[in-house]
Design an enzyme around this catalytic site. Structure first.
Site, PDB file in Angstrom:
ATOM      1  N   LEU A   1      44.061  72.992 -38.689  1.00 14.62           N
ATOM      2  CA  LEU A   1      42.656  73.039 -39.127  1.00 14.62           C
ATOM      3  C   LEU A   1      42.379  71.783 -39.940  1.00 14.62           C
ATOM      4  CD1 LEU A   1      39.904  74.280 -40.039  1.00 14.62           C
ATOM      5  CD2 LEU A   1      41.175  75.618 -41.718  1.00 14.62           C
TER       6      LEU A   1
ATOM      7  N   ASP B   1      29.393  73.993 -43.727  1.00 13.92           N
ATOM      8  CA  ASP B   1      29.255  73.285 -45.007  1.00 13.92           C
ATOM      9  C   ASP B   1      30.188  73.935 -46.025  1.00 13.92           C
ATOM     10  OD1 ASP B   1      28.508  72.147 -47.403  1.00 13.92           O
ATOM     11  OD2 ASP B   1      26.359  72.209 -46.965  1.00 13.92           O
TER      12      ASP B   1
ATOM     13  N   ASN C   1      40.754  67.668 -45.931  1.00  9.01           N
ATOM     14  CA  ASN C   1      40.346  66.261 -45.993  1.00  9.01           C
ATOM     15  C   ASN C   1      38.905  66.090 -46.488  1.00  9.01           C
ATOM     16  OD1 ASN C   1      40.241  63.301 -44.949  1.00  9.01           O
ATOM     17  ND2 ASN C   1      38.623  64.351 -43.812  1.00  9.01           N
TER      18      ASN C   1
ATOM     19  N   TYR D   1      34.430  62.743 -59.606  1.00  5.86           N
ATOM     20  CA  TYR D   1      35.264  62.467 -58.435  1.00  5.86           C
ATOM     21  C   TYR D   1      36.726  62.242 -58.842  1.00  5.86           C
ATOM     22  CZ  TYR D   1      37.296  60.409 -54.302  1.00  5.86           C
ATOM     23  OH  TYR D   1      38.129  60.154 -53.238  1.00  5.86           O
TER      24      TYR D   1
ATOM     25  N   LYS E   1      40.051  64.661 -57.991  1.00  8.87           N
ATOM     26  CA  LYS E   1      41.255  64.223 -57.261  1.00  8.87           C
ATOM     27  C   LYS E   1      42.522  64.396 -58.102  1.00  8.87           C
ATOM     28  CE  LYS E   1      39.386  63.324 -53.333  1.00  8.87           C
ATOM     29  NZ  LYS E   1      39.732  64.072 -52.125  1.00  8.87           N
TER      30      LYS E   1
HETATM   31  N1  LIG Z   1      37.310  56.111 -48.361  1.00 10.33           N
HETATM   32  C1  LIG Z   1      38.023  55.971 -49.467  1.00 10.33           C
HETATM   33  O1  LIG Z   1      38.044  54.899 -50.103  1.00 10.33           O
HETATM   34  C2  LIG Z   1      38.872  57.123 -49.961  1.00 10.33           C
HETATM   35  C3  LIG Z   1      39.883  56.852 -50.896  1.00 10.33           C
HETATM   36  C4  LIG Z   1      40.657  57.887 -51.360  1.00 10.33           C
HETATM   37  C5  LIG Z   1      40.455  59.172 -50.910  1.00 10.33           C
HETATM   38  N2  LIG Z   1      39.462  59.423 -50.008  1.00 10.33           N
HETATM   39  C6  LIG Z   1      39.259  60.812 -49.581  1.00 10.33           C
HETATM   40  O2  LIG Z   1      39.421  60.889 -48.179  1.00 10.33           O
HETATM   41  C7  LIG Z   1      38.737  62.041 -47.698  1.00 10.33           C
HETATM   42  C8  LIG Z   1      37.947  61.650 -46.454  1.00 10.33           C
HETATM   43  O3  LIG Z   1      36.933  60.741 -46.823  1.00 10.33           O
HETATM   44  P1  LIG Z   1      36.551  59.472 -45.944  1.00 10.33           P
HETATM   45  O4  LIG Z   1      36.887  58.264 -46.725  1.00 10.33           O
HETATM   46  O5  LIG Z   1      37.097  59.597 -44.580  1.00 10.33           O
HETATM   47  O6  LIG Z   1      34.958  59.576 -45.981  1.00 10.33           O
HETATM   48  P2  LIG Z   1      33.894  60.010 -44.896  1.00 10.33           P
HETATM   49  O7  LIG Z   1      33.917  59.086 -43.733  1.00 10.33           O
HETATM   50  O8  LIG Z   1      32.613  60.142 -45.676  1.00 10.33           O
HETATM   51  O9  LIG Z   1      34.376  61.441 -44.400  1.00 10.33           O
HETATM   52  C9  LIG Z   1      34.143  62.611 -45.143  1.00 10.33           C
HETATM   53  C10 LIG Z   1      34.260  63.807 -44.214  1.00 10.33           C
HETATM   54  O10 LIG Z   1      34.002  65.000 -44.993  1.00 10.33           O
HETATM   55  C11 LIG Z   1      32.970  65.750 -44.356  1.00 10.33           C
HETATM   56  N3  LIG Z   1      32.161  66.447 -45.337  1.00 10.33           N
HETATM   57  C12 LIG Z   1      31.404  65.903 -46.327  1.00 10.33           C
HETATM   58  N4  LIG Z   1      30.738  66.869 -46.977  1.00 10.33           N
HETATM   59  C13 LIG Z   1      31.081  68.042 -46.378  1.00 10.33           C
HETATM   60  C14 LIG Z   1      30.710  69.395 -46.594  1.00 10.33           C
HETATM   61  N5  LIG Z   1      29.829  69.729 -47.535  1.00 10.33           N
HETATM   62  N6  LIG Z   1      31.246  70.353 -45.807  1.00 10.33           N
HETATM   63  C15 LIG Z   1      32.123  70.023 -44.821  1.00 10.33           C
HETATM   64  N7  LIG Z   1      32.516  68.759 -44.569  1.00 10.33           N
HETATM   65  C16 LIG Z   1      31.993  67.785 -45.342  1.00 10.33           C
HETATM   66  C17 LIG Z   1      32.135  64.710 -43.614  1.00 10.33           C
HETATM   67  O11 LIG Z   1      31.432  65.299 -42.517  1.00 10.33           O
HETATM   68  P3  LIG Z   1      29.911  65.768 -42.506  1.00 10.33           P
HETATM   69  O12 LIG Z   1      29.107  64.780 -43.266  1.00 10.33           O
HETATM   70  O13 LIG Z   1      29.631  65.834 -41.048  1.00 10.33           O
HETATM   71  O14 LIG Z   1      29.908  67.135 -43.133  1.00 10.33           O
HETATM   72  C18 LIG Z   1      33.228  63.780 -43.095  1.00 10.33           C
HETATM   73  O15 LIG Z   1      33.782  64.311 -41.927  1.00 10.33           O
HETATM   74  C19 LIG Z   1      37.887  62.548 -48.858  1.00 10.33           C
HETATM   75  O16 LIG Z   1      38.517  63.658 -49.464  1.00 10.33           O
HETATM   76  C20 LIG Z   1      37.878  61.379 -49.820  1.00 10.33           C
HETATM   77  O17 LIG Z   1      37.697  61.793 -51.160  1.00 10.33           O
HETATM   78  C21 LIG Z   1      38.683  58.426 -49.519  1.00 10.33           C
END
Ligand SMILES: NC(=O)c1ccc[n+]([C@@H]2O[C@H](COP(=O)([O-])OP(=O)(O)OC[C@H]3O[C@@H](n4cnc5c(N)ncnc54)[C@H](OP(=O)(O)O)[C@@H]3O)[C@@H](O)[C@H]2O)c1
Length: 256
Positions: A6, A57, A84, A153, A157
């Site tokens: 999942l 959501d 994730n 945020y 984390k």
């Molecule tokens: N990018 C970075 O620099 C970075 C660094 C460290 C950690 N992270 C972590 O990596 C993870 C993935 O983020 P990402 O960087 O890949 O960003 P992203 O491209 O914005 O992806 C976030 C994902 O979460 C989903 N999401 C957001 N709100 C949601 C909700 N209310 N319910 C269900 N799904 C939801 C989004 O889909 P929908 O909008 O379609 O719902 C999308 O699939 C996150 O936990 C983030 O904190 C990111």
């Protein structure tokens, strides 16, 4: 029959690439996010795998339980849970939205914990012994320092990090792997959604590389995974500094 993974937040970024890795490794997938169209397009892309799409959501009260019920209604169990989905919120604290902060805390911490609790019996009692069963939580480098202008945020984390590491130790005798993947800045929708796309724009990793390291780390049973030596070195260095100094560094980074 195959084990099921999942993946929350599979519609873009790191989650999208994790879905590809787990499909390639032979898992059936349940992919979750709010954007139904993007999930359906990923399902088409992964046409050789059994992929169930659940638009949902996870930032709303009781949303993890509702997802659990939907999965049970489909007659499915979950052998690997990949928490994730998450987002950041940047800006002057008193100007940030109350509602958005509430959703952030719910998505990043409450739903992640509730899904973990709800699926842990499936994971512990997985009949599939040849592949790892367990939990892959997407933490962050942000877990290791306070983040002025992104306080909720970073704090969320830090929660994910300690929750994951505690469960890794506790569940180890059950043969369950719990991995915390700690990305640094990664080129996804994350920064735009957080409200500041300029943050560390020239130092971002590719999401496919981050997902690959997370997947491989989980398969190897690692507890903490940094996607690169640079991120690992930065975290080791950060652990040597007083938290007040770290807060000043982060504030400078976020307000530049
Ligand atoms: N990018 C970075 O620099 C970075 C660094 C460290 C950690 N992270 C972590 O990596 C993870 C993935 O983020 P990402 O960087 O890949 O960003 P992203 O491209 O914005 O992806 C976030 C994902 O979460 C989903 N999401 C957001 N709100 C949601 C909700 N209310 N319910 C269900 N799904 C939801 C989004 O889909 P929908 O909008 O379609 O719902 C999308 O699939 C996150 O936990 C983030 O904190 C990111």
């Amino acid at each position: 029959m195959k084990p099921t993974a999942l993946i929350t937040g599979a519609s873009s970024g790191i989650g999208y690439h994790l879905a590809k890795w787990f499909a390639k490794a032979g898992y059936d997938l349940i992919i979750v996010a709010r954007s139904k169209d993007k999930l359906l397009s990923l399902q088409t892309e992964l046409h050789d795998s059994n992929v169930t799409v659940i638009p949902h959501d996870l930032s709303l009260p009781n949303s993890a339980y509702k997802l659990y019920e939907k999965i049970r209604d489909e007659g499915k169990t979950v052998e690997v849970l990949i928490n994730n989905a998450g987002f950041g919120l940047s800006g002057k604290f008193e100007e940030t939205s109350f509602e958005t902060q509430q959703k952030l805390l719910h998505l990043n911490m409450v739903s992640l914990s509730n899904l973990t609790r709800l699926f842990i019996d499936d994971i512990i009692h997985s009949p599939f012994k040849t592949v790892p069963n367990g939990i892959l939580n997407i933490s962050s480098m942000a877990a290791f320092l306070p983040g002025p202008h992104m306080a909720a945020y970073h704090a969320s984390k830090a929660y994910v990090q300690w929750y994951s590491e505690a469960l890794a130790e506790e569940l180890d005798p059950s043969g369950v792997t719990v991995t915390a993947l700690c990305p640094g800045p990664t080129q996804t929708e994350f920064f735009k959604r957080a409200g500041n796309d300029k943050i560390m724009s020239s130092f971002r990793d590719a999401p496919e590389d981050v997902a690959r390291e997370g997947f491989l780390g989980f398969i190897k049973g690692k507890r903490v995974v940094f996607p690169s030596m640079n991120i690992q070195a930065a975290v080791i260095f950060m652990k040597l500094l007083p938290s007040k100094t770290l807060a000043k560094i982060a504030k400078n980074m976020y307000t530049r």
